[in-house]
Design an enzyme around this catalytic site. Structure first.
Site, PDB file in Angstrom:
ATOM      1  N   HIS A 117    -105.376  -5.218 -12.551  1.00 25.68           N
ATOM      2  CA  HIS A 117    -105.471  -6.504 -11.848  1.00 25.68           C
ATOM      3  C   HIS A 117    -105.471  -7.710 -12.799  1.00 25.68           C
ATOM      4  O   HIS A 117    -104.692  -8.645 -12.641  1.00 25.68           O
ATOM      5  CB  HIS A 117    -106.770  -6.581 -11.042  1.00 25.68           C
ATOM      6  CG  HIS A 117    -106.953  -5.455 -10.065  1.00 25.68           C
ATOM      7  ND1 HIS A 117    -105.916  -4.924  -9.338  1.00 25.68           N
ATOM      8  CD2 HIS A 117    -108.066  -4.773  -9.687  1.00 25.68           C
ATOM      9  CE1 HIS A 117    -106.388  -3.962  -8.557  1.00 25.68           C
ATOM     10  NE2 HIS A 117    -107.681  -3.844  -8.755  1.00 25.68           N
ATOM     11  N   ASP A 132    -100.586  -3.356  -6.791  1.00 28.31           N
ATOM     12  CA  ASP A 132    -101.754  -3.969  -7.426  1.00 28.31           C
ATOM     13  C   ASP A 132    -102.199  -5.042  -6.457  1.00 28.31           C
ATOM     14  O   ASP A 132    -101.567  -6.104  -6.356  1.00 28.31           O
ATOM     15  CB  ASP A 132    -101.358  -4.588  -8.778  1.00 28.31           C
ATOM     16  CG  ASP A 132    -102.591  -5.042  -9.532  1.00 28.31           C
ATOM     17  OD1 ASP A 132    -103.402  -5.783  -8.950  1.00 28.31           O
ATOM     18  OD2 ASP A 132    -102.757  -4.644 -10.692  1.00 28.31           O
ATOM     19  N   HIS A 133    -103.281  -4.772  -5.739  1.00 28.23           N
ATOM     20  CA  HIS A 133    -103.573  -5.665  -4.599  1.00 28.23           C
ATOM     21  C   HIS A 133    -103.930  -7.088  -5.028  1.00 28.23           C
ATOM     22  O   HIS A 133    -103.812  -8.008  -4.233  1.00 28.23           O
ATOM     23  CB  HIS A 133    -104.651  -5.061  -3.687  1.00 28.23           C
ATOM     24  CG  HIS A 133    -106.057  -5.243  -4.170  1.00 28.23           C
ATOM     25  ND1 HIS A 133    -106.646  -4.423  -5.078  1.00 28.23           N
ATOM     26  CD2 HIS A 133    -106.994  -6.164  -3.860  1.00 28.23           C
ATOM     27  CE1 HIS A 133    -107.878  -4.831  -5.320  1.00 28.23           C
ATOM     28  NE2 HIS A 133    -108.121  -5.888  -4.585  1.00 28.23           N
TER      29      HIS A 133
END
Ligand code: BG6
Length: 485
Positions: A247, A184-185
């Site tokens: 996110h 999950d950037h």
């Protein structure tokens, strides 16, 4: 930070967009910083017919393009690309994995690599199960005694609770949970990680971090761009699945979690998971009251978007957490495309003083805020009231700001740099765990189900460049929302 241990990094989907835009530039930056292993190679797997030479040339060109504003040292780039290799196969065809195994074996011998391999699935999600099955059938998921295997899986991780559970169960038949990295950037962003440092390395915030002192929390992720060329994917996803389920819920986990007893992957992720399991489940009536969805005007004419689409490009929701710390404190999550500007931030609104002594701009609630600006203009801002100079006692809101730019010479790494080196070093703290992902799907699924029944009813239009549909006001979010500092 020290180098990661020697290993091989295999990218499925190596000729794709994610590899070009994110993975290679980040791996190159890690190379510049001396963090890649001494013995290391990147093996790209994809259908596009490259050989090693053309793959290297292609990636080098993209690295130059993406990192255009940085000085690229030709020599460093050459050394980096010498570590790139490519094999052109259909990654879903198990018959071809003999070729892949042979390529791996050859590279391990030639480059003196131990039997340690990371597989990165940078392919469209519908291929995740078939690629991992091929890895299993060919025996590539098993390592020698000095080795290990890890797999990094891109988002979206499922499209519902049932599909996420199915994918988890599938991967767990092939890899151990500790070896599965669900990326999950957002968690790789420096300012997001700083929420943990801010909360748990200071004595001054945590005593106030609860329902007694906090009035509400806002989590904003506005984007100025529309869906661009991603209409095909986005139209079947929408803002809730694309941004909130992953996110923004992970981010909420960092903001709302209990202080962990230790800073390690399992303890931190236990606490995130507990938050997501404590979300107050909506009734259908509450979905209508607490969730506002919007679509920007012109979305239906975007490339690959259904002209009758009811997909939301904006969502604002009021979420409650059923636990002692947060009982009664609304968390507002707001995200959308085609909004005035790109800004992601967390705003913590503190309660007002119990008795008002002063008049002025900062005399009531919303006077004390803590803003954690994730991007752009990464900063942390504390807002409070002070007397205006001169006669009387009129109070106005002022701000104390910490700006990341003030750290001379410090470059904020791209989120992928941090996450890739963590996976290479075996640290999954900033990766999502299956129970947390499933908990957020459990919360989100009924909303999607309810909307499906209502079709376009309750989907509000907003003009491009607006702050979303005016119906968002029904949520009662503090008027000053995102403060512009
Ligand atoms: C992606 C979403 O995961 O995150 C995109 O699919 C979104 O729709 C992007 O634009 C936002 O990421 P960032 O890092 O640009 O804020």
């Amino acid at each position: 930070m020290k180098r990661a241990a020697d290993q091989m990094f295999i990218i499925f989907g190596a000729s794709g967009d994610l590899t070009r835009r994110k993975l290679m530039p980040s791996l190159y930056e890690l190379h510049i910083r001396g963090m890649l292993p001494e013995h290391f190679c990147i093996l790209g797997v994809g259908r596009t017919p490259y050989d090693d030479r053309s793959f290297r040339a292609n990636q080098a060109e993209h690295i130059r393009g993406i990192l255009a504003e940085r000085h690229i040292n030709d020599n460093m780039l050459d050394v980096f690309t010498e570590h790139l290799f490519y094999i052109s196969i259909d990654p879903t065809d198990r018959e071809l994995y003999g070729l892949l195994k042979e390529a791996i074996r050859r590279l391990q011998v030639n480059m003196q690599l131990p039997d340690r391999i990371i597989f990165y699935l940078a392919t469209p999600p519908f291929m995740y199960e078939s690629i991992s099955t091929c890895i299993q059938v060919s025996g590539l998921n098993m390592s020698g005694s000095d080795g290990w295997r890890r797999i990094i899986v891109e988002k979206p991780f499922g499209t519902s609770l049932a599909t996420a559970e199915k994918l988890n169960a599938h991967l767990l038949r092939i890899f151990d949970e500790k070896d599965i990295y669900r990326i999950d950037h957002f968690l790789g962003k420096e300012t997001v990680q700083n929420i943990l440092a801010l909360r748990f390395s200071n004595g001054i915030f945590e005593p106030l971090w609860n329902r007694n002192y906090i009035d509400s929390v806002e989590i904003h992720a506005a984007e100025a761009v529309g869906v661009g060329t991603r209409g095909g994917y986005y139209d079947s996803s929408g803002a809730l699945r694309d941004m909130v389920q992953n996110h923004l819920m992970q981010l909420m986990g960092f903001v709302a979690m209990e202080p962990p007893s230790a800073f390690d992957a399992e303890t931190i992720r236990d606490e995130v998971s507990k938050v997501l399991r404590s979300l107050h489940p909506y009734t259908t009536h509450e979905i209508d009251r607490f969730v506002v969805r919007g679509q920007y005007v012109g979305y239906r004419s975007e490339l690959d978007v259904n002209p009758l689409s009811n997909t939301e490009t904006y969502i604002a929701m009021k979420i409650l957490i059923d636990n002692w710390r947060w009982s009664g404190v609304p968390f507002y999550i707001v995200t959308g495309k085609s909004m005035p500007e790109k800004v992601s931030e967390v705003v913590v609104n503190f309660r007002s003083t119990p008795h008002q002594l002063f008049v002025g701009q900062c005399a009531g609630s919303s006077c004390n805020k803590l803003l954690i600006r994730i991007q752009p203009d990464e900063s942390i801002i504390l807002m409070f009231g002070l007397k205006e100079p001169g006669e009387g006692f009129t109070v106005k809101q002022v701000a104390m700001k910490f700006d990341y730019d003030s750290l001379d010479g410090v470059r904020l790494p791209d989120a992928y740099e941090r996450l890739l080196i963590d996976a290479m070093s075996g640290d999954s703290t900033l990766y999502a765990r299956s129970d947390a992902l499933e908990a957020s799907w459990r919360f989100v699924d009924p909303i999607i189900g309810h909307w499906k029944k209502k079709e376009g009813k309750g989907l509000f239009l907003y003009n491009q460049g607006d702050d979303g549909p005016s119906e968002r006001e029904q949520l009662g979010m503090p008027a000053t929302g995102c403060c512009k500092i």
